[in-house]
Design a protein around this motif. Structure first.
Motif, PDB file in Angstrom:
ATOM      1  N   HIS A  72      88.031 -62.000  54.950  1.00 39.82           N
ATOM      2  CA  HIS A  72      89.214 -62.823  55.222  1.00 39.82           C
ATOM      3  C   HIS A  72      90.258 -62.073  56.048  1.00 39.82           C
ATOM      4  O   HIS A  72      91.232 -62.666  56.496  1.00 39.82           O
ATOM      5  CB  HIS A  72      89.874 -63.263  53.898  1.00 39.82           C
ATOM      6  N   GLN A  76      90.014 -65.443  59.809  1.00 36.51           N
ATOM      7  CA  GLN A  76      89.109 -66.422  60.430  1.00 36.51           C
ATOM      8  C   GLN A  76      87.911 -66.663  59.518  1.00 36.51           C
ATOM      9  O   GLN A  76      86.763 -66.628  59.995  1.00 36.51           O
ATOM     10  CB  GLN A  76      88.599 -65.911  61.777  1.00 36.51           C
ATOM     11  N   GLU A  78      86.684 -69.264  58.357  1.00 39.23           N
ATOM     12  CA  GLU A  78      85.863 -70.411  58.774  1.00 39.23           C
ATOM     13  C   GLU A  78      84.879 -69.996  59.868  1.00 39.23           C
ATOM     14  O   GLU A  78      83.729 -70.439  59.884  1.00 39.23           O
ATOM     15  CB  GLU A  78      86.748 -71.565  59.283  1.00 39.23           C
ATOM     16  N   ARG A  79      85.346 -69.140  60.796  1.00 39.81           N
ATOM     17  CA  ARG A  79      84.437 -68.687  61.875  1.00 39.81           C
ATOM     18  C   ARG A  79      83.361 -67.770  61.310  1.00 39.81           C
ATOM     19  O   ARG A  79      82.191 -67.859  61.697  1.00 39.81           O
ATOM     20  CB  ARG A  79      85.222 -67.946  62.975  1.00 39.81           C
ATOM     21  N   THR A  81      82.174 -67.860  58.319  1.00 28.46           N
ATOM     22  CA  THR A  81      81.270 -68.765  57.609  1.00 28.46           C
ATOM     23  C   THR A  81      80.337 -69.471  58.587  1.00 28.46           C
ATOM     24  O   THR A  81      79.115 -69.548  58.368  1.00 28.46           O
ATOM     25  CB  THR A  81      82.084 -69.793  56.802  1.00 28.46           C
ATOM     26  N   ALA A  82      80.892 -69.973  59.698  1.00 23.71           N
ATOM     27  CA  ALA A  82      80.081 -70.719  60.671  1.00 23.71           C
ATOM     28  C   ALA A  82      79.023 -69.818  61.297  1.00 23.71           C
ATOM     29  O   ALA A  82      77.870 -70.241  61.493  1.00 23.71           O
ATOM     30  CB  ALA A  82      80.984 -71.312  61.750  1.00 23.71           C
ATOM     31  N   GLU A  93      81.682 -71.757  48.788  1.00 24.19           N
ATOM     32  CA  GLU A  93      83.049 -71.535  48.325  1.00 24.19           C
ATOM     33  C   GLU A  93      83.436 -72.722  47.451  1.00 24.19           C
ATOM     34  O   GLU A  93      83.754 -73.799  47.949  1.00 24.19           O
ATOM     35  CB  GLU A  93      84.021 -71.357  49.492  1.00 24.19           C
TER      36      GLU A  93
END
Ligand SMILES: [Fe+2]
Ligand SMILES: [Fe+2]
Length: 241
Positions: A72, A76, A78-79, A81-82, A93
């Motif tokens: 974290h 980012q 989310e990035r 994770t993607a 999560e």
């Protein structure tokens, strides 16, 4: 018998590409799935996440992960994770997933978790807004873990695993300075595990901690931070229900 391989805190960066891949390629011989207990990167940058993604891409066993606090740091998640999902990793999560193995179905409920400390020495949801938000963050994470484990129970899994980055118990922090225990985990995670039920709880984050612990309700807890287990992964066996 279900064989669960797990490791956390691999903290990969550009100079670590390829270090774990040879060991990960042996997974089909000894495990049905691989759990990654967060802190997969050093600073949570997309560049580091791509190193992790290449390390686990197209492995012959399913890979299920939660993020850690380091993942974290670059703000980012989310990035990160993607990028991991693009490599086929199931990143959880506050949710669960079911993996079909030769020995049965294993349900994994995952959340990063957060701090707050342990019974008798824990932070309370009281006072300044930032303090309340700190404890609420942990409470929401624990509630999501509870809900995900309960949901997996309705799906008739042979075994259920709680996957977190922060620790649900103090046992597996043995070796860490007691002063920092509130930043290493929370008893709220263990309460969620005990009230919803699980066969194994796996976490990381406590690099100086110890591997073995147990919740008050008798659920096995394993700290799989790589500096603790000192290998590419450990394998835990789960019996039939
Ligand atoms: Fe770590
Ligand atoms: Fe961590």
């Amino acid at each position: 018998m279900i064989r669960v391989a797990a490791v956390g805190d691999i903290h990969m960066g550009p100079d670590s590409q390829g270090l774990l891949r040879p060991a990960f390629e042996t997974l089909p011989d000894c495990a049905d799935l691989l759990l990654l207990a967060g802190d997969l990167t050093r600073h949570g940058t997309p560049r580091e996440a791509r190193v992790v993604a290449r390390e686990v891409a197209d492995l012959p066993v399913p890979v299920v992960a939660v993020l850690g606090n380091h993942d974290h740091h670059d703000e980012q998640p989310e990035r990160v994770t993607a990028i991991l999902r693009d490599a086929g990793v199931e990143v959880l999560e506050g949710e669960g997933t079911v993996v079909e193995c030769a020995g049965g179905t294993v349900g994994i409920a995952g959340t990063k978790g957060f701090g707050g400390g342990f019974v008798g020495r824990s932070a309370g949801e009281f006072g300044e807004p930032v303090m309340k938000e700190f404890v609420r963050t942990t409470r929401r994470s624990a509630e999501s873990l509870h809900a995900a484990l309960k949901e997996l129970d309705t799906q008739g899994c042979t075994a259920r695993v709680a996957l977190t980055h922060f620790s649900p118990v103090a046992d597996t922090l043995a070796g860490e300075p007691p002063e920092i225990h509130p930043f290493l985990g929370s008893y709220l995670l263990a309460e969620a595990i005990d009230t919803a039920g699980a066969d194994l709880a796996v976490h990381g984050h406590a690099h100086l901690g110890s591997e073995h612990g147990m919740t008050a309700g008798g659920v096995r807890v394993r700290n799989v931070a790589q500096p603790v287990i000192r290998r590419a992964f450990n394998v835990y066996r789960l019996g039939a229900a």
